[in-house]
Design a protein around this motif. Sequence first.
Motif, mmCIF file in Angstrom:
data_model
loop_
_atom_site.group_PDB
_atom_site.id
_atom_site.type_symbol
_atom_site.label_atom_id
_atom_site.label_comp_id
_atom_site.label_asym_id
_atom_site.label_seq_id
_atom_site.Cartn_x
_atom_site.Cartn_y
_atom_site.Cartn_z
ATOM 1 N N PRO A 286 0.809 -1.221 0.000
ATOM 2 C CA PRO A 286 0.000 0.000 0.000
ATOM 3 C C PRO A 286 0.841 1.270 0.000
ATOM 4 C CG PRO A 286 0.004 -0.969 2.187
ATOM 5 C CD PRO A 286 0.759 -1.914 1.305
ATOM 6 N N GLY A 287 1.514 1.509 -1.112
ATOM 7 C CA GLY A 287 2.340 2.703 -1.231
ATOM 8 C C GLY A 287 3.343 2.551 -2.361
ATOM 9 N N LEU A 288 4.186 3.543 -2.524
ATOM 10 C CA LEU A 288 5.222 3.522 -3.553
ATOM 11 C C LEU A 288 6.505 2.989 -2.951
ATOM 12 C CD1 LEU A 288 6.077 4.268 -6.441
ATOM 13 C CD2 LEU A 288 6.657 6.554 -5.581
ATOM 14 N N GLN A 289 7.034 1.934 -3.529
ATOM 15 C CA GLN A 289 8.191 1.238 -2.959
ATOM 16 C C GLN A 289 9.163 0.904 -4.088
ATOM 17 O OE1 GLN A 289 7.528 -2.750 -1.291
ATOM 18 N NE2 GLN A 289 8.443 -2.096 0.620
ATOM 19 N N ALA A 290 9.929 1.896 -4.530
ATOM 20 C CA ALA A 290 10.878 1.678 -5.619
ATOM 21 C C ALA A 290 11.809 2.876 -5.749
ATOM 22 C CB ALA A 290 10.145 1.454 -6.935
ATOM 23 N N ASP A 291 12.988 2.617 -6.313
ATOM 24 C CA ASP A 291 13.887 3.683 -6.718
ATOM 25 C C ASP A 291 13.466 4.093 -8.127
ATOM 26 O OD1 ASP A 291 15.904 5.395 -7.421
ATOM 27 O OD2 ASP A 291 17.486 3.873 -7.463
ATOM 28 N N ALA B 142 1.888 5.184 7.518
ATOM 29 C CA ALA B 142 1.760 6.637 7.381
ATOM 30 C C ALA B 142 0.817 7.005 6.243
ATOM 31 C CB ALA B 142 3.133 7.262 7.149
ATOM 32 N N ASN B 143 0.714 6.172 5.222
ATOM 33 C CA ASN B 143 -0.214 6.445 4.130
ATOM 34 C C ASN B 143 -1.672 6.435 4.590
ATOM 35 O OD1 ASN B 143 1.804 6.733 2.224
ATOM 36 N ND2 ASN B 143 1.733 4.606 1.570
ATOM 37 N N PHE B 144 -1.918 5.780 5.716
ATOM 38 C CA PHE B 144 -3.266 5.731 6.273
ATOM 39 C C PHE B 144 -3.404 6.620 7.513
ATOM 40 C CE2 PHE B 144 -2.608 1.909 3.836
ATOM 41 C CZ PHE B 144 -3.799 1.766 3.142
#
Length: 444
Positions: A60-65, A136-138
């Motif tokens: 549930p979020g952005l997880q990348a370089d 933190a996204n929630f």
Amino acid sequence: MTNHQMILGMHLGNGYGSQSSAWRAPGVDPANYSSFDAQVRYAQTAERGKFAFLFLPDFPGLQADVDHEAPSMTLEPMMTLAAIARATERIGLVATGSTSFTEPFNLARQFKALDVMSHGRAGWNAVTTSDPAAAANFGQALASRPDRYQRAHETIQIAQALWGSWEQDAWIKDKKTGRFADPEKIQAVNMQGGHVASRGPLPIPPSEQGQPVIFSAGGGANGLEIAGRYANGVIGATFTIDDARAQRQAYRDAAATAGRNPDEITFFAGVMPAIGKTKRAALDRRVQLAELTAASRVPYLGSMLNLHLDPSQLDEPLTAQQLAVAAPSPFDPRSPRALEVAREGWTLRDILAHGVIDYHPTPVGEASVTADHMQEWFEAGACDGFWVSIDVNEDGIDTFVDEVVPLLQERGIYHHDYDGTTLRDHLHAPAQYGLDPRLGDSTS
């Protein structure tokens, strides 16, 4: 030769493939990250190969370089599977859904709607989320591990109760009498736990398989308990036959402890094939994919071998002195394989191209090498099947279906067609509607 057949699932992620640079591969549309049409096309190819299910991990979020790499997950798993459901007929549709930040009513509604839409092909990979950035996204802080897993138990039980809140013959839909449904057979669940609750009922009748199938991909004692109590499919992460056997048995034991038949759990080992007309061609494909990342991985390869390695050695093999003192790290189960490949004399770049840092075993070479790996593991009792993670979806899924699947079929260890129409049929999972009556309800 075995007297039963393996079951296959296909990892479907970001629209490109499992390798972080797949978006740059020849023939790949770099806009596929947002292309549902591409995902549908890949799903249809997997269905042509008679795969039991697609598996969509999620975070549930952005997880990348994102400077150089595409995010590894799809835009949104349920929307992706809804699009795929309308363009396929048999393949199962399994998505990850976090129990940590989603209310059980929402999860139950989404997955059962997908189940009805697909005529009984939905599965829920029920997981907890342990990343503070996701919390933190929630707008939340991360709960303690015991609280996360207690909430998971409550959420799964409430979702299953909601799935069964319409009795199977509640939907009358009789135009002549004017009776749409029997309200006496649509009941609230009124479940209250320490973390979540729901009144119900869910506004959705049963699907052809009754309700979605539960999957699990978690590890540790808590993950084993979740799988043992609720799951019919388990996605494993193992690197040797012995480890896979042990992990499979641990899940079977967990099911028995929960009062279930261990045969109700289907254990899938991962495989990330590197297929080419020759081994050199397969390696070259991976070398090209790792063009921008290989140098940054050299230090970690060194830690796996208990050596100090420098990127300047990327196109050289280990020296005799390095090989003499190299030893596999006890902290990474992939290390023995990395040392085995290093001792064959490959350059560091080629060692990395063997997939020694990938998160599942990587057979390298002709299609028969992948088929041999899968047959060996399956016939050794290390798994009931595999979830296959393709490096570049655009051509790699077709290659697997056209070259590996026929070999498995010829060897009598993989079916030629679907035996049923639902995900439960594909997994040989028992019928279930509502909560499993063998399990105690800890939420009320």
